[in-house]
Structures are given as C-alpha cells and as structure tokens.
Design an enzyme around this catalytic site. Structure first.
Site, short mmCIF file in Angstrom:
data_model
loop_
_atom_site.label_atom_id
_atom_site.label_comp_id
_atom_site.label_asym_id
_atom_site.label_seq_id
_atom_site.Cartn_x
_atom_site.Cartn_y
_atom_site.Cartn_z
N ASP A 80 7.24 0.26 4.85
CA ASP A 80 6.33 1.39 5.05
C ASP A 80 5.03 1.09 4.29
O ASP A 80 5.03 0.94 3.07
CB ASP A 80 6.99 2.67 4.52
CG ASP A 80 6.09 3.88 4.66
OD1 ASP A 80 5.64 4.12 5.79
OD2 ASP A 80 5.84 4.56 3.66
N THR A 113 0.71 3.98 8.82
CA THR A 113 0.06 3.66 7.54
C THR A 113 -0.22 2.17 7.41
O THR A 113 -1.18 1.78 6.77
CB THR A 113 0.95 4.11 6.36
OG1 THR A 113 2.26 3.59 6.56
CG2 THR A 113 1.03 5.60 6.27
N THR A 114 0.62 1.33 8.01
CA THR A 114 0.38 -0.13 7.95
C THR A 114 -0.79 -0.48 8.87
O THR A 114 -1.69 -1.21 8.48
CB THR A 114 1.65 -0.90 8.40
OG1 THR A 114 2.77 -0.37 7.70
CG2 THR A 114 1.52 -2.37 8.11
N ASP A 412 8.94 9.57 8.65
CA ASP A 412 7.93 9.09 9.61
C ASP A 412 8.25 9.58 11.01
O ASP A 412 7.37 10.00 11.76
CB ASP A 412 7.88 7.54 9.62
CG ASP A 412 7.13 6.99 8.41
OD1 ASP A 412 6.78 7.81 7.54
OD2 ASP A 412 6.92 5.78 8.33
#
Length: 549
Positions: A80, A113-114, A412
């Site tokens: 994550d 988020t990545t 998520d």
C-alpha cells in the site's frame, strides 16, 4: 606551506577532565548550505524520483510487497503506497511532500495511493528534461496545468455510468471491490473480501444522501486461522470477555446498561485521608461499602437491564454481586468502543446509576462469547442490534502482519465501494484511462502555440508511465506493450483497452471488469499536477546548519 587556519575562539568553552586538567572546547560556527536556481530544482526532482522508484514496483496486480522495519523492530509487510511512504524515515523535504501527497489521496479517496506518487514522479522526470532544454519552470508548470484540465475533461467524457442497486449481489460493486483487492496480499481470497466490503458498505450506506458513515464500520483483527476465516459481523465485536468466568456464555434478548461510572463506593475527587482506629469503625465502613454496592445493583436491576457494559473496572465484591443477581457484565471497554456499542444498540451512555431508566438501555438480540483454538482468548459478539447499521469486519490471519495487511486491503476496497455509492461513474483500469488521457493530451499538443506544446507532450509521456510500469511489473516488455496498446486504442477508437497484467488473453478491461471510480482517477491527476507545480516553483533552498562540536 599555507598558514594553518586559526579557530574562532570567541565561542570557546573551558572545561576540566576527570583529573582536573583544563582543556578548551572550540565550537565552530554552524555551517549553512544553500542551493539556488536550476541546481535546486534538479536536486528536488532527483529526490522525488528516488521516492517514486521505491513504490513503482508495487503498482498493479503483479506488484511486489515491501518489508518495513521500524526503529523498535516492528515489521510491516505491505504494498500500500501510503503505508510504505508513511513508515519510511525520510529526511529530504521534497520526499516528505510526496508522503503528504499519498496521504491526501488516501484520506480523500482511500485507493490509488501508489499510482498518484508514480504519476507525480513521472511528471517531475519529464519536467527535468524540459528544464535542461532551457524552458522556464513556471512555463512548464502552466503547461502541465492546462494539460491536466484536458485530461480530466477527457476522462469525464469517456466515463461509463454504472447501475448500482442496494443488493449485496450487485455485480458492479463486487467487480470494483475485486479490482482494488487484485494487487493486495489477500488477493487469493478476493471473492470473499470483496463480498465483505460490499456488504459492509451497503449495511451502513445512506442512499438518499449518497454517503457512507465510516464510523459505523469497525475493523477488528485476531491472529490465528486463515484469511478465509475472516467474516462480517452485523453488530459489534468487543475484544473483551464477561467479567466472571461463571457468567452464562450466551445471553438472549439483551437489555444493556451502558455506564461510564465505576462500580465503587463514592469517594471525593480531591485528595483525602481516612483514619480508622477501631474495629467498629472498620465494620461500619465495610457495611457502608456493601450497602452501596447493593444499591448500585438494585438500580441496574430496577431499570430492567440484564447486561452491564462498564467503561471502568470493578473489584471482586461487585463482580460476585453481579453474578449472584444474574447480571452479565463487561468491564474496561474503551471510549470509542462504548460509543459504537451505544450507537449500535440505540442505548444512552449513562454517567450515574441514579440516571438509569428503561428508555436509556441498549437493546440487542444476543451477546455470545467466542473462543479461539487452544488459547484462552475470548471475544464478545453483540448481534441483532436494534440499529442494524453498525457492522464489524473481523479479519483473521496466520500472523500479525497478514492480519494487519488484510485490514488495510479491506479498507481500500471499502473506500472504492463507498466512492461508487457517492459517484457511480467509472473508468477502466489496467492503464486504459491513463492511455486514453495521454492520447487526448498528445492530440491537443499539436493545437497549442509556442512552448506549451513541449509541456503538453511531456504530460502525455508522463501518463504513459502507468501502463509501462504495469507491463514491467507483470513481466511484459514495457515499450512494446505500450506502443501496441496505443495503436490499438487509436485504430479501434476504444478507451477501455489496457495492459493484460494477469495474462487473461484480452486487453479489453470492460470484458475483464477491471474498473476504477472516476473520482479516484481525477483526484490522482489533479493532486500530482498540483504537487509538480509546487516543486517546480521552488528555486532556492537555504538549510541553516546545525552547530558541530
């Protein structure tokens, strides 16, 4: 021979060693560092590139995990992006901005988020090439802003609106949840987890306001068992057991008194001292304590409660009296858990025994104690609550790290389902959305006058990084895959062709049901462009050096 530099003795300190001999400590002035102009911008871009390269390999369903070891020796295994960056100890100020970037994506959208860090890193890489050609950073930033507007408009125009029902078997919600879980460690059980995420969101969703209250979704983990043993509990799970081992393990038709006052005789809040000099005085005190305990129990029984949930502890005497009066009790419940229990059971939190009335009691169908394996660990499950909107996701895992990663993955997934409830428009994953936006920006570049053309083409090339990274992480040839997909998208005029990461034999993401919420993709582009503009505008760094002895 050069004259030896004489140290500045104005800040000298005279000290003595253990034998009493004097010596002088000379303190040098703090060394100041300064970077200026293009040199500063270049060093920032290189710092951002190094951070982006760390998370790049964890993008997509074939992305790899990272192991993070804290200063205390705690181990976290995750892919994550937000967790990786938050737990890394970064000194560079620009690297810290990228951490903030992934955190704001996590807070606002909960997923992607990545990707947002990879896009920001790619934009800065492209900006560096333009700076070396002699283009002013502000011109580049302005061009990126315009290109971002075109990309976002294009995503709006190609987004598909999907139908969402309130049924837990809704295939569109399940597909979106499954896409989010594809890159996680729990992807082996993604059917089970995506169903849990959808059920949890639908249980608490308010479809009139198109909103989901995350306060009502609690996540608990317990080491032991496999990931498949995880379950969704329609009620509250407390990591506690009944206060006395002889209390019944199952209570039906519960009326719960939720208390924030302790089962203790009243005592002043200020400092006090009690002198007892005779046996009679001690007996009087003991009788007073017993009478007070009995009064408390009578007040609870008079309200009609059969379960007591107390924020504080109580001693053996109170515990024995509760058992003798047929009242099950739970003690040492945390503040947030007590609030959730009150919300779930429609009860009121009562600060004094005198205030207890039947209307203030929480109601639930049953409370039962769960036991785990051969350990003596127990948990309480409060089910069939009067407010059906509170749910608990109970995650199991063979070790602490898998259970913790299971919670992050489910979070998520829940966020993705929540975003679809808020806005049901979707774009297609596997790099398809970025590719089609890249083509749109590239097309718009030819219509630009002047230097903006360069910025537009650089923005388009930066968006290509996502499908290239996905292809690279999946073991495919990145350049070959990208050029083939671009050509296919243009020839077929199709915006849902992406990288076939899992080798399913087709590039059609619509057919493979790889979907992402539109608001998440738009947020990624907007945040990454804003951060790039901010970094390009910095041209001077002054670091006040630390004093050195």
């Amino acid at each position: 021979m050069a004259a030896q530099q004489v140290p500045d003795l104005s800040n000298a300190i005279v000290a003595q060693d253990e034998m009493g001999r004097p010596f002088i400590i000379v303190r040098d002035q703090g060394k100041k560092q300064r970077k200026h102009g293009i040199e500063a911008t270049k060093s920032h871009i290189l710092a951002a590139r190094s951070v982006a390269s760390i998370v790049k390999t964890s993008l997509g369903p074939r992305g790899l995990d990272k192991i993070l070891i804290s200063q205390d020796g705690d181990i976290t295994i995750t892919n994550d992006g937000a967790t990786i960056l938050t737990q890394m100890d970064l000194d560079n100020e620009i690297a810290k901005l990228l951490v903030e970037l992934s955190r704001s994506q996590d807070d606002e959208i909960g997923d992607g988020t990545t990707g947002v860090v990879v896009i920001a890193g790619a934009l800065l890489d492209q900006a560096l090439e333009l700076i070396e050609k002699g283009i002013h950073p502000i011109k580049i930033a302005n061009g990126f802003d315009e290109a971002c507007k075109i990309a976002v408009q294009h995503l709006d125009s190609i987004a598909d609106n999907i139908d969402i029902s309130t049924e837990s078997t809704d295939s569109n919600l399940l597909k979106a949840a499954r896409t989010s879980l594809g890159s996680k460690i729990v992807s082996k059980a993604h059917e089970h987890f995506s169903q849990m995420a959808v059920d949890a969101v639908l249980a608490v969703a308010d479809f009139e306001r198109k909103d989901v209250d995350f306060e009502l979704i609690k996540m608990e983990k317990k080491v032991g068992g496999s990931i498949d043993d995880s379950s969704l509990i329609r009620g509250v799970l407390l990591d506690k057991d009944f206060s006395h081992p002889q209390m019944p393990k199952i209570v039906k038709d519960c009326k719960i008194a939720i208390l924030t006052c302790p089962f203790e005789p009243p005592k002043p809040k200020t400092k006090h001292k009690l002198d007892i000099s005779t046996v009679e005085e001690f007996k009087v005190l003991q009788e007073y304590e017993q009478k007070k305990f009995q009064e408390m129990i009578d007040l609870v029984k008079a309200s009609g409660a059969n379960v007591v949930a107390c924020q504080w502890g109580f001693d053996d005497e109170a515990n024995h009296l509760l058992l003798a009066n047929g009242l099950n009790a739970i003690r040492w419940i945390g503040g947030s858990e007590l609030e959730l229990l009150a919300i779930a059971t429609n009860g009121r939190i009562v600060p004094r025994f005198e205030d207890l009335t039947p209307e203030k009691l929480g109601r639930a169908g049953s409370i039962r104690e769960l036991e785990f394996g051969t350990t003596r660990d127990r948990m309480l499950v409060i089910e069939d609550c009067s407010n059906t909107k509170a749910v608990t996701c109970f995650i199991r895992g063979s070790n602490e790290m898998i259970a913790a990663e299971g919670i992050r993955a489910l979070h998520d997934s829940v966020c993705v389902v929540r975003n679809l409830v808020r806005d049901s428009r979707v774009v297609y994953g596997g790099g398809a959305a970025e590719l089609t936006a890249s083509l749109a920006v590239s097309e718009a570049a030819d219509k630009q006058k002047g230097i903006d053309q360069y910025a537009f083409r650089a923005f388009s090339a930066a968006l290509d990084t996502i499908p290239m990274t996905l292809a690279e992480n999946s073991g495919l040839d990145p350049i070959e895959t990208l050029s083939a997909l671009k050509a296919k998208q243009i020839i077929e005029k199709s915006s849902h062709l992406g990288v076939d990461c899992l080798g399913k034999g087709t590039n059609d993401m619509k057919e493979l049901f790889v979907i992402d919420p539109l608001i998440g993709k738009k947020q990624q582009l907007l945040l990454a462009t804003q951060l790039t503009r901010m970094i390009l505008k910095i041209n001077d760094v002054i670091i006040s050096g630390k004093d050195e002895y």
